[in-house]
Design an enzyme around this catalytic site. Structure first.
Site, PDB file in Angstrom:
ATOM      1  N   PHE A 138       0.846  -1.197   0.000  1.00  0.00           N
ATOM      2  CA  PHE A 138       0.000   0.000   0.000  1.00  0.00           C
ATOM      3  C   PHE A 138       0.877   1.241   0.000  1.00  0.00           C
ATOM      4  CE2 PHE A 138      -2.436   3.520   1.711  1.00  0.00           C
ATOM      5  CZ  PHE A 138      -3.573   3.458   0.932  1.00  0.00           C
ATOM      6  N   ASP A 223       9.138   2.998   1.799  1.00  0.00           N
ATOM      7  CA  ASP A 223       7.961   3.722   2.269  1.00  0.00           C
ATOM      8  C   ASP A 223       7.829   3.457   3.767  1.00  0.00           C
ATOM      9  OD1 ASP A 223       5.429   4.446   3.077  1.00  0.00           O
ATOM     10  OD2 ASP A 223       4.420   3.692   1.278  1.00  0.00           O
ATOM     11  N   LYS A 252       2.454   9.844   8.351  1.00  0.00           N
ATOM     12  CA  LYS A 252       1.691   9.465   9.557  1.00  0.00           C
ATOM     13  C   LYS A 252       2.193  10.014  10.905  1.00  0.00           C
ATOM     14  CE  LYS A 252      -1.120   5.759   7.849  1.00  0.00           C
ATOM     15  NZ  LYS A 252      -0.765   5.251   6.528  1.00  0.00           N
TER      16      LYS A 252
END
Ligand SMILES: *Cc1c(COP(=O)(O)O)cnc(C)c1O
Length: 401
Positions: A138, A223, A252
């Site tokens: 993702f 990532d 995040k």
């Protein structure tokens, strides 16, 4: 407004992208949040791995308060101190030499793909444009980041996507080598597949990936949007694997809850982002950067929180494994590292998540819906975990009856 009204108007006026739970949250402190009716919840989702220091952490609140009174926004045509301070902390504590600030994870990945492309183009010419990514990965929702997301359910309806993306199984470095052609530009991977269901690779995987990338002169983009900022008990997850990426993306947890993203890279690669190649109006905003500085300073203080995360993780996983023994028909596996923990059920997990919520525990779903995601704040204490486990236990008992 009352809860009923808020829900009704949200459903009426917002685009229907989310299937929300019928809870209206109003305030938070530490690992707890309260809804508009005053009901308390232990938050073991933490805004999907965002609130690393819990809700409204004092240092972040104060840093933001100070900054919003001084200067909220000025654009990147001028210098500002919070941005510089944040860059310095990130560079001094990572493999990287330079950073680019943006506003979200998707945007960071989008920029990382562009950076890889332009660097490889400058170095080797037009043909090196392909990306290799992992199945079940993702990386975000924009066309570029979506194109390297290895889950068809997210692609559906948005094709055609970016050409030249190859997917290989995660945790298989030979598959990457086999997928490489003279057109390959970069490999993009999550250190631990999070949204895909919390999959931790074998210890040697990233060393092999690094070797393959070096052998063929291909860039490795990591990532770390979900795994970064202490989530795994190290500031960045790549530190567990004794390798360094060429480019890394963050978001995040970086701002302690305030939206911010970042692309980090080594000097030579970063130089490819010459003036006018890439930009962001809001990127590096002083308020977001002040929040991120406060967050990182707190996470890094004497390495205390990182060590604590590793210790409390062991306690959490031990408790979850005890539940696995208690409910062998329901729980298949516990996976994870630090406070990024997945509980793989043998069935869909939505009913368990709902029951936990009714009883005052917020947790998430991952993968195909059969994985429960625990990503609590790094400051979670034993008592909180005991309480969360007690609720989780009751919810499991009810669904297995
Ligand atoms: C959440 C996430 C993203 C997307 O970040 P947004 O801020 O939602 O755009 C990308 N990659 C990973 C690994 C993530 O966990």
């Amino acid at each position: 407004m009352e809860a009923r009204e808020i829900i009704e108007f949200t459903e009426k006026f917002l685009m229907p992208t989310y299937a929300r739970f019928p809870v209206v949250l109003r305030k938070g402190k530490g690992v707890r949040v309260w809804d508009v009716n005053g009901k308390e919840y232990i938050d073991c989702l933490a805004g999907i791995a965002v609130n690393v220091l819990g809700h409204c952490p004092r240092k972040v609140v104060i840093a933001v308060q100070k900054q919003v009174q001084r200067l909220i926004h000025v654009s990147n045509l001028y210098y500002t101190e919070p941005q510089t301070k944040l860059a310095k902390i990130l560079i001094e504590n990572s493999f990287a030499d330079r950073v680019f600030f943006c506003n979200s994870g998707t945007e960071a990945n989008e920029g990382a793909l562009k950076l890889a492309r332009i660097y490889m183009k400058n170095k080797f010419g037009e043909q090196r444009y392909e990306f290799i990514a992992a199945e079940n990965s993702f990386h975000g929702r924009s066309f570029g980041s979506l194109s390297v997301t290895g889950q068809e359910k997210y692609h559906h309806g948005f094709e055609p996507l970016l050409p030249g993306v190859k997917f290989v199984p995660f945790n298989d470095a030979e598959a990457i080598e086999r997928a490489i052609t003279e057109k390959t530009c970069a490999v993009i991977l999550e250190p631990i597949q999070a949204e895909g269901g919390i999959y931790v690779p074998d210890e040697e995987y990233f060393k092999k990936v690094r070797q393959v990338c070096d052998k063929y002169q291909i860039l490795l983009i990591l990532d770390e949007i979900q795994t970064g900022i202490g989530r795994t008990g190290k500031l960045f997850a790549y530190e567990h694997f004794e390798i360094q990426p060429d480019i890394m993306t963050l978001a995040k947890g970086l701002g302690g809850g305030i939206p911010i993203g970042a692309i980090l890279a080594k000097e030579e690669i970063a130089q490819a982002f010459a003036p006018k190649t890439h930009a962001s109006t809001f990127g590096g905003n002083p308020v977001a950067c002040a929040a991120a500085v406060a967050t990182l300073e707190t996470v890094l203080e004497d390495g205390y929180l990182l060590d604590y995360c590793q210790r409390i993780s062991k306690y959490f996983i031990k408790k979850l494994k005890a539940l696995q023994e208690k409910y062998p028909e329901t729980i298949k596996e516990i996976r994870g590292i630090g406070l990024l923990i997945g509980v793989q059920l043998k069935q869909n997990a939505l009913s368990v998540v709902k029951k936990c919520m009714e009883k005052g525990l917020l947790i998430g779903l991952a993968g195909d819906g059969s994985v429960i995601r625990f990503t609590p704040p790094l400051i979670i204490e034993k008592d909180d975990i005991d309480e969360a486990i007690c609720i989780f236990d009751k919810a499991l008992r009810e669904v297995t009856q």
